[in-house]
Every structure is written in structure tokens, then in C-alpha cells.
Design a protein around this motif. Sequence first.
Motif, mmCIF file in Angstrom:
data_model
loop_
_atom_site.group_PDB
_atom_site.id
_atom_site.type_symbol
_atom_site.label_atom_id
_atom_site.label_comp_id
_atom_site.label_asym_id
_atom_site.label_seq_id
_atom_site.Cartn_x
_atom_site.Cartn_y
_atom_site.Cartn_z
ATOM 1 N N UNK A 81 0.852 -1.186 0.000
ATOM 2 C CA UNK A 81 0.000 0.000 0.000
ATOM 3 C C UNK A 81 0.883 1.231 0.000
ATOM 4 N N UNK A 82 0.467 2.236 -0.766
ATOM 5 C CA UNK A 82 1.201 3.499 -0.786
ATOM 6 C C UNK A 82 0.487 4.463 0.150
ATOM 7 N N UNK A 83 1.266 4.981 1.090
ATOM 8 C CA UNK A 83 0.736 5.926 2.070
ATOM 9 C C UNK A 83 1.712 7.092 2.146
ATOM 10 N N UNK A 84 1.181 8.303 2.185
ATOM 11 C CA UNK A 84 2.043 9.483 2.304
ATOM 12 C C UNK A 84 2.587 9.557 3.726
ATOM 13 N N UNK A 85 3.877 9.915 3.798
ATOM 14 C CA UNK A 85 4.536 9.995 5.095
ATOM 15 C C UNK A 85 5.072 11.416 5.277
ATOM 16 N N UNK A 136 7.319 14.520 7.486
ATOM 17 C CA UNK A 136 8.731 14.705 7.798
ATOM 18 C C UNK A 136 9.189 13.883 9.004
ATOM 19 N N UNK A 137 8.315 13.737 9.982
ATOM 20 C CA UNK A 137 8.696 13.036 11.204
ATOM 21 C C UNK A 137 8.312 11.549 11.161
ATOM 22 N N UNK A 138 7.999 11.026 9.997
ATOM 23 C CA UNK A 138 7.662 9.610 9.868
ATOM 24 C C UNK A 138 6.205 9.298 10.157
ATOM 25 N N UNK A 139 5.408 10.331 10.321
ATOM 26 C CA UNK A 139 3.995 10.139 10.592
ATOM 27 C C UNK A 139 3.259 9.909 9.271
ATOM 28 N N UNK A 140 2.350 8.920 9.253
ATOM 29 C CA UNK A 140 1.613 8.605 8.031
ATOM 30 C C UNK A 140 0.363 9.457 7.935
ATOM 31 N N UNK A 141 0.019 9.804 6.710
ATOM 32 C CA UNK A 141 -1.234 10.499 6.442
ATOM 33 C C UNK A 141 -2.168 9.480 5.796
#
Length: 181
Positions: A118-122, A124-129
Motif C-alpha cells: 500500500x502506498x501511504x504518504x509519510x 517529515x517526522x515519519x507520521x503517516x497520512x
Amino acid sequence: WLILIHTLNVYINKRKIKLDKFVIAAIALFPRLRENRNVMKVILLQDVKKIGRKNEVKEVSDGYARNFLFAKNLAKPVTPEILKSIAAQKEREEREKSEEYQRYKAVVEKLKSLELRFKVKIGEKGKTFGSVTQAKIKEVLGKQGVKVEKESILLEHSIKTTGEQKVKIKFPHDLIGEVRI
């Protein structure tokens, strides 16, 4: 027996009924006579409370069968042809269950070799959107040729971290498969 006869005798005397001891003995023996009642084997056409489930062969008193079960079309008398058809139907159901079990077992084996990405936007601090949910997993599995219900995907919380994780999927016949995400 003597206590039973005495009890009946007291009851009869209170009601002022004139009966001799032979009739009292016959009344006392009545429960024994009921044990030898006429019984009939019937096949249940529907589930009947306190009797049995659909397609079961049961022994019931002939009066109950004629006056209640047959009248309400809940059962029919057992014949050799019906017994043969019941045996054939049970055999067919067992074969279908076995085939279904084999199909689901093959799906479980297929899941072992699958890896879903799965592609998930990440940030700067490694948090996923966004996250990977049961619905998304179901959609991707459908594209891979594996049909599952959303409720059968055993995922407590949606996946919000990166990396490899294993998700369990429950199938009928108590089969559980795992897929790598």
C-alpha cells in the motif's frame, strides 16, 4: 403399590365415587400401560421445538404425529424411499462441505504467498497520512482474486505505521489465513 392404591382409594372416597379394588388397581397400572404406547417414525420437514431439527428421523406417538405434526405439515411418515433420499442428501451435503473446505484451504495456502503493498504518504517526522483499513485490504485482495468479507479480516486497528505486518483472515470451517502487508 400399596401406597399408590391407598392414595387413589382416599381420592376416590373424597369424591364419593364407588369403585371396587380391581378398578383402582387398573388405574394404578395406567402409567405402565402408557409406556407401551404406539409409536411412529417420522421425518421432520421443519424444526420442531423439543422434538428435533429439519430432516431428522424421530419416534413420536402416533396420535401426536397424526393430530399435530401431519396436520400442520411439520412431518411426514418415514418410508424406505424417504430413508434412501435422506441418506443421499446427507452424503451430498457432506461432499459439498468437504469441497468447500478444500476451496477455503486452497485460499489460505494462496494467502501465504501473497504480499500486499500500500502506498501511504509519510510526513517529515515519519507520521503517516492515512491508514490501511479492512476495506482497503479487501479491495486489494479482490484484485488478487481472493474474495473475502470485510468482517472476516481480523484487524483490531487500522495500520498507521510502515513496515511489514501480518494480518489474519478468518474463513469458514475455522480456517485462518495470514497475509503479509
